[in-house]
Design an enzyme around this catalytic site. Sequence first.
Site, short mmCIF file in Angstrom:
data_model
loop_
_atom_site.label_atom_id
_atom_site.label_comp_id
_atom_site.label_asym_id
_atom_site.label_seq_id
_atom_site.Cartn_x
_atom_site.Cartn_y
_atom_site.Cartn_z
N THR A 194 0.56 -1.45 -0.02
CA THR A 194 -0.03 0.02 0.02
C THR A 194 0.61 1.03 -0.29
O THR A 194 1.90 1.29 0.29
CB THR A 194 -0.85 0.01 1.04
OG1 THR A 194 -2.01 -1.09 1.44
CG2 THR A 194 -2.10 1.40 1.13
N ARG A 222 -12.28 -9.09 -3.24
CA ARG A 222 -12.28 -8.73 -1.97
C ARG A 222 -11.47 -7.43 -2.25
O ARG A 222 -10.65 -6.61 -2.88
CB ARG A 222 -10.68 -9.49 -1.38
CG ARG A 222 -10.45 -8.94 0.29
CD ARG A 222 -9.05 -8.22 0.14
NE ARG A 222 -8.99 -7.68 1.34
CZ ARG A 222 -8.56 -7.02 1.13
NH1 ARG A 222 -7.75 -6.36 1.09
NH2 ARG A 222 -7.53 -6.98 3.26
N GLY A 224 -10.33 -4.44 0.11
CA GLY A 224 -9.86 -4.04 1.96
C GLY A 224 -9.99 -2.40 2.42
O GLY A 224 -11.09 -2.20 1.99
N ASP A 225 -9.13 -2.19 3.29
CA ASP A 225 -9.77 -0.69 3.97
C ASP A 225 -9.06 0.72 3.10
O ASP A 225 -10.05 1.70 3.22
CB ASP A 225 -8.67 -0.95 5.18
CG ASP A 225 -6.92 -0.17 5.19
OD1 ASP A 225 -7.01 -1.75 4.80
OD2 ASP A 225 -5.84 0.38 5.40
N THR A 245 -2.05 1.14 5.89
CA THR A 245 -1.22 0.75 5.79
C THR A 245 -1.67 -0.32 6.49
O THR A 245 -0.72 -0.37 7.97
CB THR A 245 -0.10 0.83 5.33
OG1 THR A 245 0.49 -0.64 4.25
CG2 THR A 245 1.42 1.29 6.29
N GLY A 246 -2.07 -1.58 6.01
CA GLY A 246 -2.09 -2.93 6.97
C GLY A 246 -2.91 -3.65 6.86
O GLY A 246 -2.92 -3.81 5.82
N GLY A 248 -6.39 -5.17 5.61
CA GLY A 248 -7.22 -4.11 5.89
C GLY A 248 -8.75 -4.70 6.56
O GLY A 248 -9.02 -3.30 7.31
#
Length: 328
Positions: A194, A222, A224-225, A245-246, A248
Amino acid sequence: MKILRLLLTTLAFHSAALAADAPITLVIHGGAGVARADLSAEKEAECRKVLEEALQSGHKILRDGGTSLDAIQAAIIILEDSPLFNAGRGSALTSAGTVEMDVSIMDGQKHTAGAAACVTGVRNPIRLARLIMERTPHVLLVGQGAEAFAKECKLPFEPMEYFITPEQQKRLRKVQKAQACSTPVTDLTLRTGTVGAVALDKAGHLAAGTSTGGLTNKRPGRAGDSPIIGAGTYAEDGACAVSCTGHGESFIRSVVAYDVAAHMKYAKSDLATAARRVIHEVLPTHDGKGGLIALDSSGNIATPFNTPGMFHAWIKADGTMHIAIFEE
């Protein structure tokens, strides 16, 4: 007469204060999860070079009086165009070996936002997110609908081969092999990446943006965040701008980006305290791993992460630059 002079002096002082430029600042990240053992000296130098280029590009816009939105877009485009980071070219691969990208942008002044999820082919997803924000009544477009809008706006597209790098193919094979052998995959470099940016312009306005290829070996479809406002991206003048970042799913459940702003607004925490508490106390309760970059209206910066490392960098009004990967 003395009272009138006092009033005029007070008004002049406040007018001058309002007219003063805010301390322009740009903060960027290139993803959390990197470990020292997985980062060669050559790779580190390459990553630092791209991060510096992104900083310089965005800083020039801010220095010349441009908006925080323009600055973060310019910085993120450079990161999306680099095969070194998990966004745009170099995105992580789905279980089908394809690329599906997520992105968002938010204007702290107008409190407007634009986002896209599960997008393929769009060379620079951050451009698409901004156009969704500025040219549609919507916040989030997904898949084919987002791609159709990108074509209407005549954004550049690239073939799938452009986005797929040998490094991401290797990561996908490693994850799939581990799963086939029922071996837990704990290496965060296989799952995160990210890129993102937050900025404060001369007018005192904040903006934030985040762009990603998502998780390696994720199911097609899918998200994510990163495209979720409040989870992976948030900006509000007077509070802060945040890009995450990580992993999600954990960031979505914890509404991480907005939670930083909420701690500042309602608990009256300063930026550093709010950001650190969310990453080191709140996120772990959901088994969350990752980090964030945050910036407030005074130019204060926070870059907490609970992983071995996180590519992060900033540049301030005087051109002072800082690029780091691990805790210092």
